[in-house]
Design a protein around this motif. Structure first.
Motif, PDB file in Angstrom:
ATOM      1  N   LEU A 191       0.825  -1.204   0.000  1.00  0.00           N
ATOM      2  CA  LEU A 191       0.000   0.000   0.000  1.00  0.00           C
ATOM      3  C   LEU A 191       0.863   1.260   0.000  1.00  0.00           C
ATOM      4  O   LEU A 191       0.556   2.235  -0.698  1.00  0.00           O
ATOM      5  CB  LEU A 191      -0.931  -0.014   1.212  1.00  0.00           C
ATOM      6  CG  LEU A 191      -2.083  -1.030   1.157  1.00  0.00           C
ATOM      7  CD1 LEU A 191      -2.840  -1.048   2.475  1.00  0.00           C
ATOM      8  CD2 LEU A 191      -3.032  -0.726   0.008  1.00  0.00           C
ATOM      9  N   GLN A 192       1.935   1.253   0.789  1.00  0.00           N
ATOM     10  CA  GLN A 192       2.806   2.430   0.836  1.00  0.00           C
ATOM     11  C   GLN A 192       3.590   2.605  -0.459  1.00  0.00           C
ATOM     12  O   GLN A 192       3.758   3.725  -0.940  1.00  0.00           O
ATOM     13  CB  GLN A 192       3.762   2.308   2.031  1.00  0.00           C
ATOM     14  CG  GLN A 192       3.049   2.399   3.377  1.00  0.00           C
ATOM     15  CD  GLN A 192       4.009   2.268   4.535  1.00  0.00           C
ATOM     16  OE1 GLN A 192       4.325   3.249   5.209  1.00  0.00           O
ATOM     17  NE2 GLN A 192       4.483   1.057   4.769  1.00  0.00           N
ATOM     18  N   ARG A 193       4.058   1.515  -1.016  1.00  0.00           N
ATOM     19  CA  ARG A 193       4.795   1.609  -2.281  1.00  0.00           C
ATOM     20  C   ARG A 193       3.881   2.113  -3.393  1.00  0.00           C
ATOM     21  O   ARG A 193       4.291   2.928  -4.221  1.00  0.00           O
ATOM     22  CB  ARG A 193       5.383   0.247  -2.637  1.00  0.00           C
ATOM     23  CG  ARG A 193       6.026   0.172  -3.999  1.00  0.00           C
ATOM     24  CD  ARG A 193       7.263   1.073  -4.084  1.00  0.00           C
ATOM     25  NE  ARG A 193       7.868   1.002  -5.401  1.00  0.00           N
ATOM     26  CZ  ARG A 193       7.458   1.708  -6.451  1.00  0.00           C
ATOM     27  NH1 ARG A 193       6.426   2.554  -6.319  1.00  0.00           N
ATOM     28  NH2 ARG A 193       8.066   1.596  -7.606  1.00  0.00           N
ATOM     29  N   ASP A 194       2.633   1.650  -3.434  1.00  0.00           N
ATOM     30  CA  ASP A 194       1.695   2.093  -4.462  1.00  0.00           C
ATOM     31  C   ASP A 194       1.349   3.566  -4.284  1.00  0.00           C
ATOM     32  O   ASP A 194       1.008   4.246  -5.262  1.00  0.00           O
ATOM     33  CB  ASP A 194       0.427   1.241  -4.411  1.00  0.00           C
ATOM     34  CG  ASP A 194      -0.545   1.587  -5.526  1.00  0.00           C
ATOM     35  OD1 ASP A 194      -0.222   1.325  -6.700  1.00  0.00           O
ATOM     36  OD2 ASP A 194      -1.623   2.141  -5.224  1.00  0.00           O
ATOM     37  N   ALA A 195       1.437   4.059  -3.054  1.00  0.00           N
ATOM     38  CA  ALA A 195       1.124   5.467  -2.787  1.00  0.00           C
ATOM     39  C   ALA A 195       2.298   6.387  -3.074  1.00  0.00           C
ATOM     40  O   ALA A 195       2.173   7.611  -2.927  1.00  0.00           O
ATOM     41  CB  ALA A 195       0.675   5.635  -1.342  1.00  0.00           C
ATOM     42  N   GLY A 196       3.427   5.838  -3.455  1.00  0.00           N
ATOM     43  CA  GLY A 196       4.578   6.671  -3.773  1.00  0.00           C
ATOM     44  C   GLY A 196       5.822   6.321  -3.006  1.00  0.00           C
ATOM     45  O   GLY A 196       6.901   6.852  -3.295  1.00  0.00           O
ATOM     46  N   GLY A 197       5.709   5.444  -2.006  1.00  0.00           N
ATOM     47  CA  GLY A 197       6.875   5.031  -1.246  1.00  0.00           C
ATOM     48  C   GLY A 197       6.964   5.716   0.100  1.00  0.00           C
ATOM     49  O   GLY A 197       6.292   6.723   0.372  1.00  0.00           O
ATOM     50  N   LEU A 198       7.769   5.133   0.995  1.00  0.00           N
ATOM     51  CA  LEU A 198       7.939   5.660   2.347  1.00  0.00           C
ATOM     52  C   LEU A 198       8.403   7.115   2.305  1.00  0.00           C
ATOM     53  O   LEU A 198       9.224   7.502   1.471  1.00  0.00           O
ATOM     54  CB  LEU A 198       8.952   4.812   3.116  1.00  0.00           C
ATOM     55  CG  LEU A 198       8.494   3.404   3.513  1.00  0.00           C
ATOM     56  CD1 LEU A 198       9.646   2.622   4.120  1.00  0.00           C
ATOM     57  CD2 LEU A 198       7.318   3.477   4.479  1.00  0.00           C
ATOM     58  N   GLY A 199       7.840   7.902   3.217  1.00  0.00           N
ATOM     59  CA  GLY A 199       8.229   9.302   3.320  1.00  0.00           C
ATOM     60  C   GLY A 199       7.395  10.253   2.504  1.00  0.00           C
ATOM     61  O   GLY A 199       7.518  11.467   2.660  1.00  0.00           O
ATOM     62  N   THR A 200       6.524   9.735   1.633  1.00  0.00           N
ATOM     63  CA  THR A 200       5.669  10.613   0.839  1.00  0.00           C
ATOM     64  C   THR A 200       4.384  10.924   1.606  1.00  0.00           C
ATOM     65  O   THR A 200       3.975  10.193   2.516  1.00  0.00           O
ATOM     66  CB  THR A 200       5.303   9.968  -0.507  1.00  0.00           C
ATOM     67  OG1 THR A 200       4.566   8.761  -0.255  1.00  0.00           O
ATOM     68  CG2 THR A 200       6.560   9.624  -1.294  1.00  0.00           C
ATOM     69  N   VAL A 201       3.748  12.019   1.232  1.00  0.00           N
ATOM     70  CA  VAL A 201       2.517  12.434   1.907  1.00  0.00           C
ATOM     71  C   VAL A 201       1.426  11.382   1.729  1.00  0.00           C
ATOM     72  O   VAL A 201       0.687  11.056   2.673  1.00  0.00           O
ATOM     73  CB  VAL A 201       2.052  13.797   1.360  1.00  0.00           C
ATOM     74  CG1 VAL A 201       0.709  14.186   1.966  1.00  0.00           C
ATOM     75  CG2 VAL A 201       3.092  14.866   1.631  1.00  0.00           C
ATOM     76  N   SER A 202       1.314  10.829   0.521  1.00  0.00           N
ATOM     77  CA  SER A 202       0.267   9.838   0.256  1.00  0.00           C
ATOM     78  C   SER A 202       0.486   8.564   1.065  1.00  0.00           C
ATOM     79  O   SER A 202      -0.472   7.955   1.559  1.00  0.00           O
ATOM     80  CB  SER A 202       0.234   9.514  -1.237  1.00  0.00           C
ATOM     81  OG  SER A 202      -0.076  10.663  -2.000  1.00  0.00           O
ATOM     82  N   ALA A 203       1.752   8.158   1.220  1.00  0.00           N
ATOM     83  CA  ALA A 203       2.039   6.942   1.986  1.00  0.00           C
ATOM     84  C   ALA A 203       1.789   7.152   3.471  1.00  0.00           C
ATOM     85  O   ALA A 203       1.334   6.233   4.180  1.00  0.00           O
ATOM     86  CB  ALA A 203       3.472   6.496   1.735  1.00  0.00           C
ATOM     87  N   ASP A 204       2.038   8.350   3.958  1.00  0.00           N
ATOM     88  CA  ASP A 204       1.831   8.624   5.387  1.00  0.00           C
ATOM     89  C   ASP A 204       0.359   8.534   5.776  1.00  0.00           C
ATOM     90  O   ASP A 204       0.042   8.324   6.959  1.00  0.00           O
ATOM     91  CB  ASP A 204       2.378  10.013   5.734  1.00  0.00           C
ATOM     92  CG  ASP A 204       3.904  10.054   5.689  1.00  0.00           C
ATOM     93  OD1 ASP A 204       4.518   8.964   5.730  1.00  0.00           O
ATOM     94  OD2 ASP A 204       4.481  11.165   5.589  1.00  0.00           O
ATOM     95  N   ARG A 205      -0.532   8.692   4.808  1.00  0.00           N
ATOM     96  CA  ARG A 205      -1.966   8.604   5.116  1.00  0.00           C
ATOM     97  C   ARG A 205      -2.371   7.209   5.587  1.00  0.00           C
ATOM     98  O   ARG A 205      -3.436   7.040   6.186  1.00  0.00           O
ATOM     99  CB  ARG A 205      -2.783   8.998   3.880  1.00  0.00           C
ATOM    100  CG  ARG A 205      -2.525  10.412   3.403  1.00  0.00           C
ATOM    101  CD  ARG A 205      -3.058  10.664   2.001  1.00  0.00           C
ATOM    102  NE  ARG A 205      -4.503  10.712   1.961  1.00  0.00           N
ATOM    103  CZ  ARG A 205      -5.270   9.915   1.228  1.00  0.00           C
ATOM    104  NH1 ARG A 205      -4.714   8.972   0.487  1.00  0.00           N
ATOM    105  NH2 ARG A 205      -6.583  10.033   1.240  1.00  0.00           N
TER     106      ARG A 205
END
Length: 745
Positions: free
Chosen positions: A301-315
């Motif tokens: 889920l985090q990788r699909d959202a852009g990877g660790l540290g991105t705003v989308s992954a933090d959601r």
């Protein structure tokens, strides 16, 4: 004197019949030779690439590979990376004893050195190809898993792996969705042949000697050059599943490789039916797909959202915290590829899209609104369509989420209620959503309209006082006057109407329009009998003794009635015309579509539409420029006119009348001998009733290629997952009917 006159009339009648029927036979024979020669050349071209079973199988490989590689891209199986699905050996009570499996495999000539224990079947990801080819005894395997566990995805991975390893002349892996199989009334081999012919229409062609009587699909199955990957065992009706296992044992005995995929509970239930003798797949190993771990889910889920540290992954942080709590609601839901796919589509931004306008994944942690796994699954399924149809930065969509929701809900209900729960969305089956009577009434109105449009136009021009001095307009007027003169004689002969003023009054003209419309409806009825509506590529000529006999009988009856009501010449003309019409209706057929490359519903529709137009033009031309003038020339010649007088006589009224009749017959044939006609009628009707977009195929194509709502299997579409189809159908049953308006094209 009367006897001599009667003898002369009988001789004239015989001459008219002889000349008319001979001319029609000559014309139809020449047409049949031309069409048969064109069909023969096309069939020869289809077979020219190769005649051996191995060469046909090698040609099939490219179509299968192209189809499923494209499907893998559409399903985003490698975006951002393939999910690491793993499996373990199936429970011992679901398969036969392992040593018995190995002994049967050895007896069939298989090497069992790599499968000494069931543990050898365990694996993950692309290992499925090695497991099937090297570790499963006899290459017979059952793939089991929970709903959405990734069974279809694993079959697709296996198919592509087998294609990569395939040697020339070896079996071709093909995926067969079992939802359309009826084990109580269908032979498995016959059903697989029909499915191959539907998904790869080039396999409908007849097989060369020594396989006469088989299609190319049947030839491949007979030579074991098709490796069946049978998907969706759980989609069969519950009472038919035990019988399906029995059919599989009979049709695919040890020595035949195959894969069967289905849900674990449904498969277990089929092994132990409430009634009847328990049935078990013989000589078949099994694997059980394991749930995804919390770490795998969180990373994906985090990788699909852009990877660790991105705003989308933090959601995703609140969700991931709950995932790591064993036994939590989200840990029990987000452990299958299906639920993960729904979650990423709903909450993760697409390329070029920001996450600010998207719903927050933290809402999945709301125990008050989503207290159980069932509530979470329902929420994800319900939120999926609106997410799929939100504005796309790269692929703008002409349909909004509300219109798509209404259309897909209606389609899911149609599949459940009208098509016995099948998963196949085929555009040529859309007419099944309409009551048969309504479909017949609408097609009759279309055919009748094609018949009366010319008389109505003439009457309108006459009433408006619009005249032309051209010879063409004068000839048309003459043809119309002839029509308004003799058509009312039909109900007059039946005793239901009496002509006035030599059949030229307003009442007589109204009667003409009614009679023409009724005759057109009868033509539509004749064209609708015994027709199978499948997509077609071209027309072909298929004469039969039964059709010839029927045409002669009907010709004698109609001609006899017309001769009794009017004159022997009229009887001859009507009889000959009836013979010609019945021969055309009964012998012109649509040849199956043929696709050398990947099958596509839109291409099938274009080919079928072209066939429908060809049918109309061919029949219209034949009626106007061949049959009707031939009858007129024959009648004048028998009446004693010289050939010079016959061919110099004015034939345009007959040409026009024949073309008008040909147009009516052609429209009726195109509505019933191709799939495009009833599909067009049905999509107009369903646009009103369902809000289904008028360009239905474009809507389905967009839903498959850009929204991910559908998947393509051969020439048909299916919902991405059965749970989505069932959820939509369930919602439709619980929801009161809403008034709908057609959506934008």
């Amino acid at each position: 004197m009367d006897k001599v006159r009667a003898k002369e009339l009988d001789g004239n009648l015989a001459g008219v019949l002889s000349f008319g029927f001979s001319g029609i036979g000559l014309v139809l024979g020449a047409a049949s030779l031309i069409i048969s020669w064109l069909a023969y050349r096309a069939d020869r071209a289809e077979h020219a690439a190769g005649f051996t079973p191995a060469s046909i199988a090698d040609q099939l490989v490219s179509a299968v590979r192209m189809q499923w590689e494209a499907e893998a891209r559409v399903r985003r199986l490698n975006d951002p990376y393939p999910l690491p699905v793993s499996w373990q050996p199936a429970e011992a009570d679901l398969i036969e004893d392992w040593e018995l499996l190995r002994r049967r495999a050895v007896r069939s000539g298989s090497d069992t050195s790599a499968c000494r224990t069931p543990a050898a079947l365990a694996g993950a990801d692309a290992e499925i190809t090695e497991v099937f080819t090297g570790r499963a005894p006899g290459r017979r395997l059952v793939v089991l898993g929970e709903p959405g566990a990734g069974k279809s995805m694993l079959l697709l991975t296996l198919l592509l792996g087998l294609l990569d390893q395939r040697l020339s002349g070896s079996p071709v892996p093909v995926i067969f969705p079992l939802a359309s199989f009826n084990p109580a009334g269908q032979d498995l081999q016959v059903w697989m042949a029909e499915r191959l012919e539907a998904d790869y229409p080039g396999l409908r062609a007849p097989a060369p000697a020594p396989y006469s009587g088989f299609s190319l699909a049947g030839m491949l199955l007979r030579e074991r050059l098709v490796l069946p990957l049978l998907d969706g065992f759980d989609e069969l009706p519950e009472d038919l599943r035990p019988q399906a296992l029995h059919v599989l044992n009979e049709a695919l005995p040890p020595g035949n490789s195959f894969v069967l995929a289905g849900r674990s509970d449904e498969y277990r239930g089929a092994l132990h039916p409430t009634t009847g003798v328990p049935v078990r797949l013989t000589a078949t190993a099994g694997i059980q797909i394991l749930p995804l771990t919390a770490c795998v889910t969180a990373d994906y889920l985090q990788r699909d959202a852009g990877g660790l540290g991105t705003v989308s992954a933090d959601r995703w942080r609140p969700v991931i915290e709950q995932l790591r709590s064993p036994g939590s609601t989200l840990a029990r839901v987000l452990n299958t590829p299906l639920m993960l796919f729904l979650a990423r589509t709903i909450y993760n931004p697409r390329p070029g899209e920001t996450s600010t306008a998207l719903p927050d994944p933290a809402e999945l942690c709301d125990q008050q609104h989503l207290p159980s796994p069932a509530h979470v699954r329902a929420h994800l399924l319900d939120a999926y369509l609106p997410a799929a149809y939100r504005p796309h930065p790269q692929h703008p969509c002409p349909w909004d989420a509300e219109s798509a929701q209404r259309a897909f809900t209606s389609l899911a209900t149609h599949l459940t209620n009208n098509l016995a729960g099948t998963t196949d969305i085929a555009w040529w089956q859309l007419h099944h959503a309409m009551p048969r009577l309504r479909l017949f009434v609408i097609t009759s109105l279309v055919v009748a309209s094609s018949a009366v449009v010319s008389p109505l136009l003439y009457l309108w021009l006459e009433a408006a006082g619009i005249w032309s001095e051209s010879a063409l307009y004068w000839a048309w007027s003459l043809a119309m006057m002839e029509t308004f003169w003799w058509v009312p004689k039909i109900p007059e002969a039946l005793g239901i109407y009496e002509c006035t003023n030599f059949c030229e009054s307003t009442a007589d003209r109204s009667t003409t329009l009614v009679v023409v419309a009724v005759l057109a409806a009868l033509v539509n009825l004749a064209a609708s009998l015994g027709v199978h509506r499948f997509p077609a590529r071209r027309i072909s000529w298929s004469p039969s003794p039964g059709t010839l006999f029927l045409s002669v009988v009907l010709g004698v009856l109609v001609g006899g009635f017309a001769g009794w009501a009017d004159s022997r010449s009229a009887g001859t003309a009507w009889g000959a015309t009836t013979v010609a019409v019945v021969l055309v209706l009964g012998t012109i057929r649509s040849a199956p579509a043929d696709l050398a490359l990947r099958p596509h519903p839109a291409r099938l529709l274009a080919d079928d539409r072209r066939t429908a137009v060809t049918v109309v033009l061919f029949i219209c031309f034949t009626g106007g420029f061949v049959i009707a003038p031939g009858i007129r020339i024959g009648m004048q010649y028998v009446q004693g006119r010289s050939l010079d007088e016959v061919f110099s006589s004015f034939l345009f009224p007959w040409v026009y009348t024949g073309a008008l009749i040909g147009l009516t017959v052609g429209v009726a044939l195109s509505l019933h001998h191709t799939a495009w006609g009833p599909y067009t009628v049905a999509r107009v009707d369903r646009a009103r009733a369902w809000g289904l977009p008028f360009d239905t195929v474009a809507f389905l194509k967009d839903a498959h290629e850009h929204r991910g709502v559908l998947r393509q299997v051969g020439a048909v579409y299916q919902f991405r997952h059965l749970e989505l189809q069932q959820r939509l159908a369930h919602q439709a049953q619980d929801r009161p009917p809403q008034p709908t308006t057609p959506s934008a094209p």
